[in-house]
Design a protein around this motif. Sequence first.
Motif, PDB file in Angstrom:
ATOM      1  N   GLY A  11       0.828  -1.202   0.000  1.00  0.00           N
ATOM      2  CA  GLY A  11       0.000   0.000   0.000  1.00  0.00           C
ATOM      3  C   GLY A  11       0.858   1.245   0.000  1.00  0.00           C
ATOM      4  O   GLY A  11       1.617   1.475   0.935  1.00  0.00           O
ATOM      5  N   GLY A  13      -0.006   4.566   0.175  1.00  0.00           N
ATOM      6  CA  GLY A  13      -0.816   5.742   0.509  1.00  0.00           C
ATOM      7  C   GLY A  13      -0.164   6.502   1.652  1.00  0.00           C
ATOM      8  O   GLY A  13       1.046   6.416   1.874  1.00  0.00           O
ATOM      9  N   GLY A  16       1.468   4.052   4.324  1.00  0.00           N
ATOM     10  CA  GLY A  16       2.628   3.341   3.791  1.00  0.00           C
ATOM     11  C   GLY A  16       3.805   4.287   3.630  1.00  0.00           C
ATOM     12  O   GLY A  16       4.948   3.962   3.980  1.00  0.00           O
ATOM     13  N   ALA A  36       2.572  -0.655  -4.522  1.00  0.00           N
ATOM     14  CA  ALA A  36       1.486   0.324  -4.600  1.00  0.00           C
ATOM     15  C   ALA A  36       0.621  -0.040  -5.804  1.00  0.00           C
ATOM     16  O   ALA A  36       1.080  -0.009  -6.940  1.00  0.00           O
ATOM     17  CB  ALA A  36       2.064   1.729  -4.766  1.00  0.00           C
ATOM     18  N   ALA A  37      -0.634  -0.386  -5.545  1.00  0.00           N
ATOM     19  CA  ALA A  37      -1.502  -0.851  -6.636  1.00  0.00           C
ATOM     20  C   ALA A  37      -1.770   0.251  -7.656  1.00  0.00           C
ATOM     21  O   ALA A  37      -1.915  -0.009  -8.849  1.00  0.00           O
ATOM     22  CB  ALA A  37      -2.817  -1.371  -6.056  1.00  0.00           C
ATOM     23  N   GLY A  81       0.234  -4.481  -7.491  1.00  0.00           N
ATOM     24  CA  GLY A  81      -0.436  -4.804  -6.237  1.00  0.00           C
ATOM     25  C   GLY A  81      -0.029  -6.174  -5.727  1.00  0.00           C
ATOM     26  O   GLY A  81       0.398  -7.041  -6.490  1.00  0.00           O
ATOM     27  N   ALA A 111      -8.751   1.745   2.669  1.00  0.00           N
ATOM     28  CA  ALA A 111     -10.162   1.334   2.667  1.00  0.00           C
ATOM     29  C   ALA A 111     -10.709   1.529   1.262  1.00  0.00           C
ATOM     30  O   ALA A 111     -10.111   2.217   0.437  1.00  0.00           O
ATOM     31  CB  ALA A 111     -10.943   2.189   3.662  1.00  0.00           C
ATOM     32  N   ARG A 130     -12.600   8.176  -4.246  1.00  0.00           N
ATOM     33  CA  ARG A 130     -11.553   7.662  -3.368  1.00  0.00           C
ATOM     34  C   ARG A 130     -10.179   7.995  -3.924  1.00  0.00           C
ATOM     35  O   ARG A 130      -9.303   8.448  -3.218  1.00  0.00           O
ATOM     36  CB  ARG A 130     -11.700   6.129  -3.194  1.00  0.00           C
ATOM     37  CG  ARG A 130     -10.567   5.476  -2.469  1.00  0.00           C
ATOM     38  CD  ARG A 130     -10.831   4.853  -1.157  1.00  0.00           C
ATOM     39  NE  ARG A 130     -11.949   5.306  -0.413  1.00  0.00           N
ATOM     40  CZ  ARG A 130     -11.884   5.694   0.868  1.00  0.00           C
ATOM     41  NH1 ARG A 130     -10.732   5.687   1.507  1.00  0.00           N
ATOM     42  NH2 ARG A 130     -12.971   6.048   1.510  1.00  0.00           N
ATOM     43  N   SER A 294      -8.340   8.605   9.120  1.00  0.00           N
ATOM     44  CA  SER A 294      -7.913  10.000   9.115  1.00  0.00           C
ATOM     45  C   SER A 294      -6.433  10.090   8.760  1.00  0.00           C
ATOM     46  O   SER A 294      -5.679   9.131   8.942  1.00  0.00           O
ATOM     47  CB  SER A 294      -8.141  10.649  10.485  1.00  0.00           C
ATOM     48  OG  SER A 294      -7.190  10.161  11.406  1.00  0.00           O
ATOM     49  N   ALA A 298      -3.164   7.813  10.043  1.00  0.00           N
ATOM     50  CA  ALA A 298      -2.289   7.139   9.073  1.00  0.00           C
ATOM     51  C   ALA A 298      -0.837   7.558   9.280  1.00  0.00           C
ATOM     52  O   ALA A 298       0.073   6.721   9.301  1.00  0.00           O
ATOM     53  CB  ALA A 298      -2.753   7.465   7.652  1.00  0.00           C
ATOM     54  N   PHE A 322      -9.062  15.394  13.469  1.00  0.00           N
ATOM     55  CA  PHE A 322      -9.601  15.301  12.120  1.00  0.00           C
ATOM     56  C   PHE A 322     -10.033  16.680  11.659  1.00  0.00           C
ATOM     57  O   PHE A 322     -10.362  17.531  12.485  1.00  0.00           O
ATOM     58  CB  PHE A 322     -10.827  14.363  12.156  1.00  0.00           C
ATOM     59  CG  PHE A 322     -11.349  14.032  10.803  1.00  0.00           C
ATOM     60  CD1 PHE A 322     -10.755  13.045  10.034  1.00  0.00           C
ATOM     61  CD2 PHE A 322     -12.445  14.705  10.287  1.00  0.00           C
ATOM     62  CE1 PHE A 322     -11.229  12.751   8.765  1.00  0.00           C
ATOM     63  CE2 PHE A 322     -12.922  14.416   9.018  1.00  0.00           C
ATOM     64  CZ  PHE A 322     -12.308  13.433   8.263  1.00  0.00           C
ATOM     65  N   TRP A 323     -10.034  16.904  10.355  1.00  0.00           N
ATOM     66  CA  TRP A 323     -10.611  18.142   9.832  1.00  0.00           C
ATOM     67  C   TRP A 323     -11.406  17.857   8.570  1.00  0.00           C
ATOM     68  O   TRP A 323     -11.189  16.843   7.911  1.00  0.00           O
ATOM     69  CB  TRP A 323      -9.524  19.171   9.539  1.00  0.00           C
ATOM     70  CG  TRP A 323      -8.873  18.984   8.194  1.00  0.00           C
ATOM     71  CD1 TRP A 323      -9.184  19.640   7.044  1.00  0.00           C
ATOM     72  CD2 TRP A 323      -7.821  18.067   7.856  1.00  0.00           C
ATOM     73  NE1 TRP A 323      -8.395  19.181   6.011  1.00  0.00           N
ATOM     74  CE2 TRP A 323      -7.550  18.222   6.477  1.00  0.00           C
ATOM     75  CE3 TRP A 323      -7.076  17.132   8.574  1.00  0.00           C
ATOM     76  CZ2 TRP A 323      -6.584  17.478   5.823  1.00  0.00           C
ATOM     77  CZ3 TRP A 323      -6.116  16.384   7.916  1.00  0.00           C
ATOM     78  CH2 TRP A 323      -5.876  16.569   6.560  1.00  0.00           C
TER      79      TRP A 323
END
Length: 413
Positions: A11, A13, A16, A36-37, A81, A111, A130, A294, A298, A322-323
Amino acid sequence: MTSAAGVVVVGGGQAGFSVVSTLRASGYEGPVTVFAAEPHLPYQRPPLSKKAHTEPDGVRVELVPESFYRERDIDLRLGDGVIALDPAARTVLTRAGSRVPYDHLVLATGARNRPLPVPGAELAGVHALRSLDDALTIGRALTTAREVVVIGGGFIGLELAQVARARGARVTVVELTDRLLSRAVSAELEPRLREWHERAGVRILTGTAVHALEGNGRVELVVTTQGILPAGLVVYGIGAVPRDELAREAGLAVRDGVVVDEQLRSVTDPRVSAVGDCARHPHPHADGMVRLESVQNAIDQGALVGRRLAGSPATYESLPWFWSDQGEIKLQIAGLRAPSDEVRLVAGDSADRLAAYAFRADRLVAVETLNWPAEHLAARRLLERRTPVSAAELAGTTLGALARARRAAEVRA
Ligand SMILES: Cc1cc2nc3c(=O)[nH]c(=O)nc-3n(C[C@H](O)[C@H](O)[C@H](O)COP(=O)(O)OP(=O)(O)OC[C@H]3O[C@@H](n4cnc5c(N)ncnc54)[C@H](O)[C@@H]3O)c2cc1C
């Protein structure tokens, strides 16, 4: 821990990236590989829903340039991936067919959006957001769409509703429950947020279910329990589910997320860690196990695992925060509120500022603010230090003022 096989991260993101950048910053010298996919350099997702993006080159969301990985000898395998894990042999199998060994494996798979379970969801003009590619598709559709229906009054839906309004579209938000952000924001704060959206021209239908989407190949109508809405573009954001299937198929404990301990190691196999949106973990700010979606979570979880693998283990206890930027509204949340907490609203010194203080057993546990970043920061500082604050101490004052008064008292003492 340094050896021939090194660390493999699944991953590329936010989480990762945090693992691998921290590994190198902490002096880890073994091999580091990231699968990384997506074909893009690791990027941040928050900007995707806060603006309409139409040109790939205009979206500057990558976390760092490609040279960052090269200079640190991080083997970044974009577009490849992982399709299976073998914890006994300590290898991963990739889509391109490589079998790659590891000493430690980190799952940072994020997710995926919950699919829209209604007839017509497959029509052209119906999208979820996403990825960067999704953002470009929606951004381009917004250049022509006049009637936009947003299904789901959560963070992404409300942010996109304001983006569509800014583009001049007529926007309706359809929400199944009786209020916006029903899981994330207190019932006390929500009416103010709703008022703002309505004033900005967004029509909001709460307590409304979508039965079907209709159109001749392309969406034209949204059929709801409150009637039929015309729609040239439908965007839905009805929650996300963790990408935990690799772990499940490999026999690791999974329960709506990869189950990890307080150091974020799989409870089944300590040579596997999970971080970010895909991890379910114990947290001192929660009653039991939580899975958080969030950027803060992460980054902090990735950094904790990176430091552990470089030789400095620690327990995960970062304060969750969080924002969400929804047009003119900046919503910020510090701490974790439970539905049974007592909530008190406090107005700021200007009409658009508001805070909701949540108390559990007469102790401040979470703070939601609208357009009040200074109060959010004061809340984070107090909650991070676990400084107890009671409802009586906050009567008639704000956290910012309370923190200043406490500092002045410390100086006097
Ligand atoms: C549109 C949007 C707006 C958001 N806005 C905010 C915000 O304002 N504030 C905030 O705090 N949070 C926000 N979030 C949430 C935040 O972006 C996530 O919580 C964060 O990105 C989680 O990081 P992650 O690394 O766990 O997952 P991700 O960043 O999603 O990265 C996971 C990556 O793993 C890849 N992957 C999955 N399976 C595999 C596999 N088998 N092999 C290889 N790669 C794989 C995926 O393709 C993905 O690129 C937003 C999210 C979205 C979608």
